[in-house]
Design an enzyme around this catalytic site. Sequence first.
Site, PDB file in Angstrom:
ATOM      1  CB  THR A  20      -8.801   8.975  -0.065  1.00  0.00           C
ATOM      2  OG1 THR A  20      -8.032   9.478  -1.531  1.00  0.00           O
ATOM      3  CG2 THR A  20      -9.091  10.232   0.932  1.00  0.00           C
ATOM      4  CD1 TRP A  21      -5.708   2.968  -3.899  1.00  0.00           C
ATOM      5  CD2 TRP A  21      -5.215   1.558  -2.148  1.00  0.00           C
ATOM      6  NE1 TRP A  21      -5.396   1.692  -4.540  1.00  0.00           N
ATOM      7  CE2 TRP A  21      -5.153   0.570  -3.267  1.00  0.00           C
ATOM      8  CE3 TRP A  21      -4.816   0.822  -1.033  1.00  0.00           C
ATOM      9  CZ2 TRP A  21      -4.902  -0.488  -3.261  1.00  0.00           C
ATOM     10  CZ3 TRP A  21      -4.706  -0.496  -1.026  1.00  0.00           C
ATOM     11  CH2 TRP A  21      -4.320  -1.105  -2.353  1.00  0.00           C
ATOM     12  CG  ASP A  49      -2.275  11.115  -0.943  1.00  0.00           C
ATOM     13  OD1 ASP A  49      -1.304  11.841  -1.550  1.00  0.00           O
ATOM     14  OD2 ASP A  49      -2.429  10.036  -1.321  1.00  0.00           O
ATOM     15  CE1 TYR A  54      -4.622   6.210  -5.460  1.00  0.00           C
ATOM     16  CE2 TYR A  54      -5.195   7.708  -3.604  1.00  0.00           C
ATOM     17  CZ  TYR A  54      -4.077   6.843  -4.256  1.00  0.00           C
ATOM     18  OH  TYR A  54      -2.950   7.171  -3.973  1.00  0.00           O
TER      19      TYR A  54
END
Length: 128
Positions: A20-21, A49, A54
Amino acid sequence: MLYRKLSNTKVRIPAIGQGTWKFGEERNKERDEIDALRFGIENGLTLIDTAEEYGNGGAEKIVGKATRDIRNDVFIVTKVSAKNCSYKGVLQAAEASLERLKTGYIDLYLQHCFQSNGLFSFNTRKKM
């Protein structure tokens, strides 16, 4: 889906997950990000993740929205920032992540970046 044993535990986790960056950085992309996670989950990508860093916590909020009605069907990994790697800092960061994720538990909690200066010290790990 291929599963792997998590270290020396009995926990089995998917070998492939979703990252999910960059999620949660732009409000106008929220629906698309939630839909992307849901599509992945529906197709077997149940490991997600994320990290408190983020989107300044925004990615965790997206994950919380995407998994609110299927929490028991996903494995959420999130990470504590190096700047929060003290005993008190880890506890506070974990509580904040739980709130953003809208869940009562985190499946796997990691230190985001290894710090050679010992920020996440033996004493912190011992108290945990």
